[in-house]
Motif scaffolding. Sequence first.
Motif, short mmCIF file in Angstrom:
data_model
loop_
_atom_site.label_atom_id
_atom_site.label_comp_id
_atom_site.label_asym_id
_atom_site.label_seq_id
_atom_site.Cartn_x
_atom_site.Cartn_y
_atom_site.Cartn_z
N SER A 358 0.83 -1.21 0.00
CA SER A 358 0.00 0.00 0.00
C SER A 358 0.86 1.26 0.00
N GLY A 359 1.90 1.28 0.86
CA GLY A 359 2.78 2.44 0.91
C GLY A 359 3.52 2.64 -0.40
N TRP A 360 3.99 1.52 -0.99
CA TRP A 360 4.70 1.63 -2.27
C TRP A 360 3.80 2.22 -3.35
N LEU A 361 2.57 1.74 -3.47
CA LEU A 361 1.69 2.23 -4.53
C LEU A 361 1.23 3.66 -4.28
N LEU A 362 1.13 4.07 -3.02
CA LEU A 362 0.83 5.48 -2.75
C LEU A 362 1.96 6.36 -3.27
N CYS A 363 3.22 5.99 -2.94
CA CYS A 363 4.37 6.79 -3.39
C CYS A 363 4.51 6.73 -4.92
N ARG A 364 4.24 5.58 -5.49
CA ARG A 364 4.29 5.44 -6.95
C ARG A 364 3.25 6.36 -7.60
N MET A 365 2.07 6.41 -7.03
CA MET A 365 1.02 7.27 -7.56
C MET A 365 1.43 8.74 -7.50
N VAL A 366 1.97 9.17 -6.34
CA VAL A 366 2.40 10.56 -6.19
C VAL A 366 3.47 10.90 -7.22
N ALA A 367 4.44 9.99 -7.41
CA ALA A 367 5.51 10.23 -8.38
C ALA A 367 4.97 10.34 -9.79
N HIS A 368 3.98 9.51 -10.14
CA HIS A 368 3.39 9.54 -11.48
C HIS A 368 2.50 10.76 -11.69
N ARG A 369 1.70 11.09 -10.69
CA ARG A 369 0.70 12.16 -10.86
C ARG A 369 1.30 13.54 -10.65
N TRP A 370 2.13 13.69 -9.60
CA TRP A 370 2.67 15.01 -9.26
C TRP A 370 4.15 15.16 -9.62
N GLY A 371 4.84 14.06 -9.81
CA GLY A 371 6.25 14.11 -10.16
C GLY A 371 7.14 13.66 -9.01
N GLU A 372 8.32 13.14 -9.36
CA GLU A 372 9.23 12.62 -8.35
C GLU A 372 9.72 13.71 -7.40
N GLU A 373 9.91 14.91 -7.90
CA GLU A 373 10.36 16.00 -7.03
C GLU A 373 9.31 16.31 -5.97
N LYS A 374 8.04 16.21 -6.33
CA LYS A 374 6.98 16.46 -5.37
C LYS A 374 6.93 15.37 -4.30
N LEU A 375 7.24 14.13 -4.69
CA LEU A 375 7.28 13.06 -3.72
C LEU A 375 8.39 13.31 -2.69
N VAL A 376 9.56 13.71 -3.16
CA VAL A 376 10.65 14.05 -2.24
C VAL A 376 10.26 15.24 -1.37
N GLU A 377 9.63 16.24 -1.97
CA GLU A 377 9.20 17.42 -1.21
C GLU A 377 8.20 17.03 -0.13
N LEU A 378 7.28 16.12 -0.46
CA LEU A 378 6.31 15.65 0.53
C LEU A 378 7.03 14.96 1.70
N TYR A 379 8.00 14.11 1.39
CA TYR A 379 8.74 13.40 2.44
C TYR A 379 9.44 14.39 3.38
N LEU A 380 10.08 15.38 2.80
CA LEU A 380 10.79 16.38 3.60
C LEU A 380 9.83 17.19 4.45
#
Length: 420
Positions: A358-380
């Motif tokens: 579940s966690g993997w697919l949530l992060c995969r979705m964020v990377a696909h929909r908003w972009g990898e930079e946004k995923l890193v920004e969310l984590y930070l």
Amino acid sequence: MTAVLVAGLLAFQPGCVERAEDGAAERGVLQAVLDRQAEAVLTGDREAYLATVDPRADGYRDAQSTVFGNLLRLPVDHWSYRVTATGDDAFPLPPDADGGSGGDRGAGARRVAVRAELRYRIEGYDPVPVRDVEYLTLTERKGRWYVSSDGADASGGRRGTRQLWEQGEMTVVRGGRSLVLGVGRPETELRALADDADRAVPGADDAWPRPWPRRVLVQAPATLERMADLLGGPPSSYRGIAAVTTGEAGGRGRTPAERIVVNPEAYRLLGEEGRRIVMTHEVTHVATREHTTESTPLWLSEGFADWVAYRGVERPPGRIAPVLTEAVREGRTPRRLPTDEEFAFAGDADRLARSYESGWLLCRMVAHRWGEEKLVELYLAVGRAGGGMDPVVREVLGTGMDGLTARWREYLRRELGGRR
């Protein structure tokens, strides 16, 4: 009545003060023994180290000789103890133990239980000293104090974790970006682990464009039981888990996530791609450690590590997430993201797999929909928020947790609902 009571209290005060002073003096003596032992570690003085160990505790003395040899193989640049409790405040001693090998309690030996904070730093791998708790028995013989055993308590068990250098003769292998410590493992196997770790560092570094040491320390115990000794849990908790990074699965904030501990039983069953995925996942935990806080939910920290590990893997998501796929196809799409408790190693294996997927697919979705930079920004952003996911998610992604969860559920149905 008040005057008599005050007089009585005053009459007892000198004795209380005397006992307190005696206790403080003894504690200072015990601290001095551990200080001498720490200094011997830092100077590499075997004779001085063994001079702090009880000469009558033959088995323990032999084990400590091995421990000292192991520590000599490590680039240790800080080693210190601080006594935090003594006597029953530390732990109850076994009533029939004397710390020696020949039953010499009648010879005037006196024992004291000691709990101490150990702080150590391995140069190049620990940004700050790592803290651990040591449970020790110190024995006085003819006016001199020695360390006579590690923390065997009244129940006969051993308290605290058993560090790898306490588990037998240790082999150290240095990779380009890794330091691998092993006990009871062939050097060729440890060299292969170093190669796996060296290959995983660039993958984690590419996905996490933030400063981190880009070096990892891998521990390879001999058995699953010894792995459990390192991590402080029952062996059953780690059965089937190929590797663990200290600090994850509920341990965040207590131990720096700088130790990748490999399960010898599960890791050796993996193929080349499986080893790459597992090691990249664990190395990502090391890379993100500085920005992983109590505010970071495990679905994000574990999901992000899996997202990094599976980047570039040519495999449909249904094969990577089989347990969650089965649930979705049976109409049991999760209604919410998993809680931290659902990532506990002990318990339902399917629930654990479903949580990671579940966690993997949530992060995969964020990377696909908003972009990898946004995923890193969310984590930070989540790591520094100090609590409250909804406003952070809304600020970074433009939607709250309810909206993110709804999109994730739809993503699961779309990605996993078809044929594998």
